[in-house]
Design a protein around this motif. Structure first.
Motif, PDB file in Angstrom:
ATOM      1  N   GLY A   1     -13.677  19.846  -6.241  1.00 40.73           N
ATOM      2  CA  GLY A   1     -13.714  18.920  -7.359  1.00 40.73           C
ATOM      3  C   GLY A   1     -12.919  17.672  -7.066  1.00 40.73           C
TER       4      GLY A   1
ATOM      5  N   ASN B   1     -13.811  24.854 -18.680  1.00 39.13           N
ATOM      6  CA  ASN B   1     -14.008  25.006 -17.235  1.00 39.13           C
ATOM      7  C   ASN B   1     -13.048  24.148 -16.409  1.00 39.13           C
ATOM      8  OD1 ASN B   1     -16.274  26.773 -17.670  1.00 39.13           O
ATOM      9  ND2 ASN B   1     -17.481  24.938 -18.142  1.00 39.13           N
TER      10      ASN B   1
ATOM     11  N   GLU C   1     -12.272  20.961 -16.616  1.00 35.00           N
ATOM     12  CA  GLU C   1     -12.914  19.733 -16.150  1.00 35.00           C
ATOM     13  C   GLU C   1     -11.982  18.531 -16.128  1.00 35.00           C
ATOM     14  OE1 GLU C   1     -15.356  17.956 -19.822  1.00 35.00           O
ATOM     15  OE2 GLU C   1     -15.909  20.009 -19.313  1.00 35.00           O
TER      16      GLU C   1
ATOM     17  N   ARG D   1     -10.072  13.057 -14.847  1.00 36.20           N
ATOM     18  CA  ARG D   1     -11.320  13.663 -15.311  1.00 36.20           C
ATOM     19  C   ARG D   1     -12.215  13.924 -14.118  1.00 36.20           C
ATOM     20  NH1 ARG D   1     -15.017  11.369 -20.317  1.00 36.20           N
ATOM     21  NH2 ARG D   1     -16.332  13.235 -20.557  1.00 36.20           N
ATOM     22  N   GLY D   2     -12.866  15.090 -14.085  1.00 36.16           N
ATOM     23  CA  GLY D   2     -13.716  15.444 -12.974  1.00 36.16           C
ATOM     24  C   GLY D   2     -14.923  14.534 -12.856  1.00 36.16           C
TER      25      GLY D   2
END
Length: 414
Positions: free
Chosen positions: A262, A384, A386, A412-413
């Motif tokens: 990620g 999740n 994120e 933020r992803g």
């Protein structure tokens, strides 16, 4: 670190700062359409962006303080003396900073207590006039970063301020030093400013905030000179506190991915002292400076590792009528790179250290930081995991220098 923030209004995150939805030059906050819930599987209707019920958060952050005297205040030879500097950063699991929002009451109760950092105090932001912003006759106090300025370019920043002064007037010139209105009486000042980014501006489940407290006491005394005359000496005692932190909807450990990678991008904020002059120039005057910019974090969930990169712009120092000698100039670039590992069970998130940090002044002069100690502590937020948020510290290790950088980051992803 015993940092306690009781912010008794979640709605106030969007409405009570200087950038509230009905304040001049501001925009209404997002409605929080994405994700919606608390992110912990509890089924609560509360949301971080558009809260509907009271909730308490554990925040990740760091603080430091600097107490000293301005000797011969107001004179050309004023200098700093009797110095005491302290700083502290905590992990995700042992942070005592909490944020409590109550959407019913338009009140912020803010309390910071950290013995290792020398920070303390409690402030209630209840009066609507506590909302403030840059521009106009009333602005946030000396030392508050204008994060929405062209230099930093952030959005959705809210400022709240409380406190006051007695028998003091601001000395012309824009420095933190004061005249006495009544020269026969002492004077004092104690003002706290709290600022944060409106949730939903860039991240939905975590945001960042900061605070500063400036305390000053001024006394005048008469001294006898060798020729039999007397002179008036003004001494100002300053106690400055600074802090930065991240808080939001923590993700459940079971929701964090166990494979894949990620990339997270967001904001970094830091408060810094950088004085490398005592040994080379004989100057011990130290000044606080803010840093703001971008944070990029790459995570390998399968290997349980991460890498963090910080890229910020340094604000001007908070001068106090002393020498003004400093090495890191306004608009200098700050960079730092670090790495570490994920350990949800033992650490509640991820932790690591920095391997390099430096600043580059306008004109190209580079100052590398000899790192004696550092820390990175972070956690996952939202469904999740994120989004991420955390705190960090970089301590300089060169003898006869006072260099310490403490801050926070959110992302933020992609």
């Amino acid at each position: 670190m015993r940092l306690l923030i009781l912010l008794a209004s979640t709605t106030m995150l969007a409405a009570c700062g200087g950038a509230g939805p009905q304040s001049a030059g501001s925009a209404a906050p997002p409605t929080g359409s994405g994700g919606g819930g608390a992110g912990d599987g509890s089924g609560e209707t509360h949301t971080f962006v558009n809260p509907t019920e009271q909730k308490t958060y554990t925040a990740i952050g760091s603080t430091h303080s600097y107490q000293y005297q301005v000797v011969n205040a107001g004179s050309a030879g004023a200098r700093q003396g009797s110095q005491l500097y302290q700083g502290d950063a905590k992990t995700v699991r042992n942070s005592n900073l909490t944020v409590d929002y109550n959407p019913r009451d338009a009140i912020f109760d803010v309390s910071f207590t950290n013995g290792l950092a020398g920070t303390s105090g409690a402030s209630r932001f209840q009066d609507p006039l506590h909302r403030t912003d840059f521009g106009g006759a009333f602005e946030p106090q000396f030392g508050t970063p204008d994060l929405e300025s062209a230099a930093f370019g952030l959005q959705g920043i809210n400022y709240l301020e409380s406190g006051g002064s007695d028998n003091l007037t601001r000395r012309p010139g824009g420095e933190f030093i004061y005249d006495l209105i009544d020269t026969g009486a002492p004077g004092s000042r104690d003002v706290t400013t709290f600022f944060y980014q409106t949730p939903g501006t860039e991240t939905q489940y975590v945001t960042f905030g900061g605070y500063l407290r400036n305390r000053a006491g001024v006394v005048q005394s008469e001294i006898d000179n060798a020729d039999g005359s007397t002179s008036t000496i003004v001494t100002q005692t300053n106690t400055f506190e600074r802090g930065a932190f991240a808080f939001g909807e923590l993700a459940a450990n079971d929701d964090i991915p166990t494979s894949g990678t990620g990339s997270f991008e967001g904001t970094m904020l830091a408060t810094m002292v950088f004085n490398n002059l005592p040994d080379s120039a004989g100057n011990a005057d130290t000044y606080f400076q803010w840093i703001a910019g971008r944070a990029n974090t790459s995570i390998d969930f399968g290997a349980n590792t991460f890498a963090l990169s910080l890229d910020g712009i340094v604000d001007a120092p908070l001068f106090d009528g002393t020498s003004r000698a400093h090495s890191v100039l306004a608009n200098a670039q700050f960079r730092a790179n670090g790495a570490g590992q994920i350990d949800l069970v033992a650490a509640g998130g991820f932790f690591g250290q920095f391997n390099e940090a430096w600043v580059v002044n306008p004109g190209g002069g580079r100052l590398d930081i000899n790192i004696a100690g550092s820390s990175i502590d972070g956690a996952f937020y939202g469904p999740n995991g994120e989004e991420i948020g955390g705190g960090y510290r970089i301590v300089g290790g060169t003898p006869d220098e006072r260099i310490d950088i403490l801050g926070t980051f959110v992302g933020r992803g992609n």
